[in-house]
Enzyme design. Structure first.
Site, PDB file in Angstrom:
ATOM      1  N   LYS A   1       0.855  -1.207   0.000  1.00 19.69           N
ATOM      2  CA  LYS A   1       0.000   0.000   0.000  1.00 19.69           C
ATOM      3  C   LYS A   1       0.881   1.244   0.000  1.00 19.69           C
ATOM      4  O   LYS A   1       0.659   2.164  -0.793  1.00 19.69           O
ATOM      5  CB  LYS A   1      -0.869   0.001   1.247  1.00 19.69           C
ATOM      6  CG  LYS A   1      -1.475   1.344   1.612  1.00 19.69           C
ATOM      7  CD  LYS A   1      -2.344   1.300   2.840  1.00 19.69           C
ATOM      8  CE  LYS A   1      -1.616   1.472   4.124  1.00 19.69           C
ATOM      9  NZ  LYS A   1      -1.312   2.864   4.531  1.00 19.69           N
ATOM     10  N   ASN A   2       1.890   1.267   0.851  1.00 22.13           N
ATOM     11  CA  ASN A   2       2.679   2.492   1.032  1.00 22.13           C
ATOM     12  C   ASN A   2       3.688   2.745  -0.083  1.00 22.13           C
ATOM     13  O   ASN A   2       4.250   3.836  -0.157  1.00 22.13           O
ATOM     14  CB  ASN A   2       3.362   2.486   2.399  1.00 22.13           C
ATOM     15  CG  ASN A   2       2.346   2.673   3.514  1.00 22.13           C
ATOM     16  OD1 ASN A   2       1.182   2.984   3.259  1.00 22.13           O
ATOM     17  ND2 ASN A   2       2.760   2.454   4.747  1.00 22.13           N
TER      18      ASN A   2
ATOM     19  N   CYS B   1      -4.855  12.619  12.490  1.00 20.01           N
ATOM     20  CA  CYS B   1      -5.449  11.284  12.393  1.00 20.01           C
ATOM     21  C   CYS B   1      -5.304  10.656  13.769  1.00 20.01           C
ATOM     22  O   CYS B   1      -4.726  11.233  14.684  1.00 20.01           O
ATOM     23  CB  CYS B   1      -4.792  10.460  11.303  1.00 20.01           C
ATOM     24  SG  CYS B   1      -3.236   9.730  11.803  1.00 20.01           S
TER      25      CYS B   1
ATOM     26  N   ARG C   1       0.505  14.691  12.823  1.00 24.31           N
ATOM     27  CA  ARG C   1       1.050  14.401  11.485  1.00 24.31           C
ATOM     28  C   ARG C   1       1.068  15.642  10.597  1.00 24.31           C
ATOM     29  O   ARG C   1       0.397  15.727   9.581  1.00 24.31           O
ATOM     30  CB  ARG C   1       0.283  13.251  10.856  1.00 24.31           C
ATOM     31  CG  ARG C   1       0.392  12.003  11.727  1.00 24.31           C
ATOM     32  CD  ARG C   1      -0.208  10.799  11.138  1.00 24.31           C
ATOM     33  NE  ARG C   1       0.575  10.315  10.006  1.00 24.31           N
ATOM     34  CZ  ARG C   1       0.150   9.298   9.252  1.00 24.31           C
ATOM     35  NH1 ARG C   1      -1.012   8.749   9.488  1.00 24.31           N
ATOM     36  NH2 ARG C   1       0.887   8.874   8.246  1.00 24.31           N
TER      37      ARG C   1
ATOM     38  N   ASP D   1       5.127   0.847  12.072  1.00 24.73           N
ATOM     39  CA  ASP D   1       3.916   0.172  11.560  1.00 24.73           C
ATOM     40  C   ASP D   1       3.824  -1.272  12.032  1.00 24.73           C
ATOM     41  O   ASP D   1       2.812  -1.924  11.768  1.00 24.73           O
ATOM     42  CB  ASP D   1       3.870   0.221  10.037  1.00 24.73           C
ATOM     43  CG  ASP D   1       3.640   1.622   9.538  1.00 24.73           C
ATOM     44  OD1 ASP D   1       3.777   1.858   8.321  1.00 24.73           O
ATOM     45  OD2 ASP D   1       3.354   2.505  10.363  1.00 24.73           O
TER      46      ASP D   1
ATOM     47  N   ARG E   1      -8.457  -0.673   5.173  1.00 27.83           N
ATOM     48  CA  ARG E   1      -7.680   0.392   4.536  1.00 27.83           C
ATOM     49  C   ARG E   1      -6.348  -0.150   4.035  1.00 27.83           C
ATOM     50  O   ARG E   1      -5.833   0.317   3.030  1.00 27.83           O
ATOM     51  CB  ARG E   1      -7.371   1.509   5.535  1.00 27.83           C
ATOM     52  CG  ARG E   1      -8.539   2.313   5.979  1.00 27.83           C
ATOM     53  CD  ARG E   1      -8.077   3.528   6.726  1.00 27.83           C
ATOM     54  NE  ARG E   1      -7.090   4.280   5.939  1.00 27.83           N
ATOM     55  CZ  ARG E   1      -6.591   5.463   6.318  1.00 27.83           C
ATOM     56  NH1 ARG E   1      -6.949   5.985   7.464  1.00 27.83           N
ATOM     57  NH2 ARG E   1      -5.722   6.091   5.557  1.00 27.83           N
TER      58      ARG E   1
END
Ligand code: EPZ
Length: 421
Positions: free
Chosen positions: A22-23, A117, A122, A306, A398
């Site tokens: 995803k990233n 978030c 952030r 993460d 997500r």
């Protein structure tokens, strides 16, 4: 909102295919703004954040097709708007990654400030300061970043602390800027390197991606490309821990072990057996006695933030006292009270959580709060005695492609209940 019902206590066994990252996909899809013709991407994970970024790009006027699972084709030539609206950006902060490309290619951009978030404020101050130094005129107005430039110019950018998104935004902007840009204090994550490889396949001149100093010689145009995204290193780490926490025996296909060295080192230290097979896959076995661990999250190549919530779940059922310190984000312990509900013995002390190991989690009803916290709760539920209900599983959707289906294929008892509160 969907929820999971999980009956724990089943050792996971079998083979699982790792999805695309995803990233890595998010910035690479944004880089298509820079191209003069069609960009074709494969190994793109099918998940909510990807849908959101493609919606942002479509809002800009780009023509997007998904000919089959994992493939996205983008024609950037119809781009006619330079505005990434609040409604989309608020749901996925990585939308800020259209800022650098829009400025470099079209000399203007109106991008909603992402807002905070769950895991922290952030800010994007480092992105904006660097683009200003490259010749952008940036104002914040009514919740939007209003940016214009006569033409971005290469310069020396120094990041006091590594920023993944900041490095990515500047690398994309510098690819079409006039002259040479040197980024010092650059982020070294594999996703930054994958973006550099995609930009270079478009004709960008980039040297040093993956190191702390990256040099970009701006070009006048960039072509379309065909590109396949790297596998998701956080999914690899999550399945390694899923195997350990259920005392299972797994093979992870398509993993890039060199992207998860720090995670593998920590798990080997805890007693999980991990071996590299000739075909590049990872064999993992969790049947040994575990040992407690001390973890500090730091920028790549150190232990990734993460993976903090996930290794915390494993530490909860590891005999002895473990400690986990979060150094990247200021509010990334929201899984702690939920793990306590599941029977974990955890104590927050500032940026550190002290964990006293217990034999096994106890099933309970819990609430997902953010992407990696929800992964942590799934891992705990897979270990737990009895049934666990995890609400607001949209957080998980997500960033993990078909996680429930993958776990069921490995023997886990996971049921997705659609709708409801
Ligand atoms: C990326 O976020 C990842 N997201 C995050 O993954 C990951 O946790 C993070 O990098 C750190 O590795 C994507 O790649 C889409 P940063 P990013 O800029 O780029 C501060 C997940 O779970 N900072 O490296 O937003 C910031 O507040 C997500 O997949 C500033 O102060 O992270 C943080 O404390 C969560 N000013 C630190 O730097 C800035 O201008 C690192 O942030 C930018 C960042």
């Amino acid at each position: 909102m969907d929820k999971f019902i999980i009956e724990g206590g089943v050792p996971l066994t079998g083979e699982v295919n790792i999805s695309g990252s995803k990233n890595a996909a998010l910035p690479i899809l944004c880089s298509s703004i820079l191209a003069d013709n069609t960009c074709t991407y494969t190994n793109i994970p099918v998940l909510r954040d990807i849908s959101t970024i493609t919606e942002v790009l479509a809002t800009l006027g780009m023509v997007i097709e998904c000919p089959d699972n994992g493939c996205i084709v983008i024609d950037p030539r119809k781009l006619g708007s330079y505005e990434a609206p609040y409604d989309l950006v608020k749901s996925m902060r990585a939308s800020i990654l259209v800022l650098g490309p829009l400025l470099a290619k079209y000399k203007k951009a109106k991008v909603s400030l992402p807002g905070g978030c769950a895991i922290g404020v952030r800010p994007i101050d480092m992105h904006l300061k660097a683009l200003t130094k490259m010749g952008a005129d940036i104002n914040l107005s009514h919740g939007y970043v209003m940016a214009f430039t006569e033409g971005l110019k290469g310069t020396r950018i120094v990041f006091d602390t590594p920023t993944v998104g900041g490095t990515e935004n500047i690398m994309m902007a510098a690819s079409l800027a006039e002259g040479t840009t040197v980024i010092e204090g650059a982020a070294k994550e594999p996703e930054v390197v994958d973006l550099a490889h995609a930009l270079m396949a478009m004709g960008a001149q980039i040297d040093g991606a993956g190191q702390s100093t990256i040099t970009i010689d701006g070009t006048t145009s960039l072509s379309g490309l065909e590109y396949s995204i790297i596998p998701d290193r956080i999914e690899v780490g999550t399945f390694l821990i899923a195997c350990g926490i259920t005392r299972g025996d797994l093979v992870l296909k398509g993993a890039r072990a060199d992207h998860v060295v720090a995670v593998i080192e920590k798990l080997l230290e805890m007693g999980i057996a991990i071996t590299h097979r000739d075909d590049g896959s990872l064999q993992v076995n969790g049947k040994q006695e575990f040992r407690p661990i001390h973890v500090d999250t730091v920028p790549y190549p150190g232990f990734p933030t993460d993976m903090q919530a996930q290794i915390m779940a494993l530490a909860c059922v590891t005999p002895g006292t473990s400690s986990i310190t979060e150094n990247i984000f200021e509010n990334r312990f929201m899984h702690v009270p939920e793990l306590v509900r599941l029977g974990g013995r955890l104590e927050e002390k500032g940026h550190t959580v002290i964990v006293q190991g217990v034999d096994q989690f106890q099933g309970a009803s819990v609430m997902a709060t953010d992407l990696r916290a929800s992964a942590s709760l799934v891992l705990a539920a897979l270990n737990a005695r009895g049934m666990t209900e995890i609400r607001r599983i949209y957080h998980l959707d997500r960033g993990y492609e078909n996680l429930d289906e993958k776990l069921v294929s490995l023997g886990a008892r996971v049921q997705r209940v659609r709708g409801g509160l």
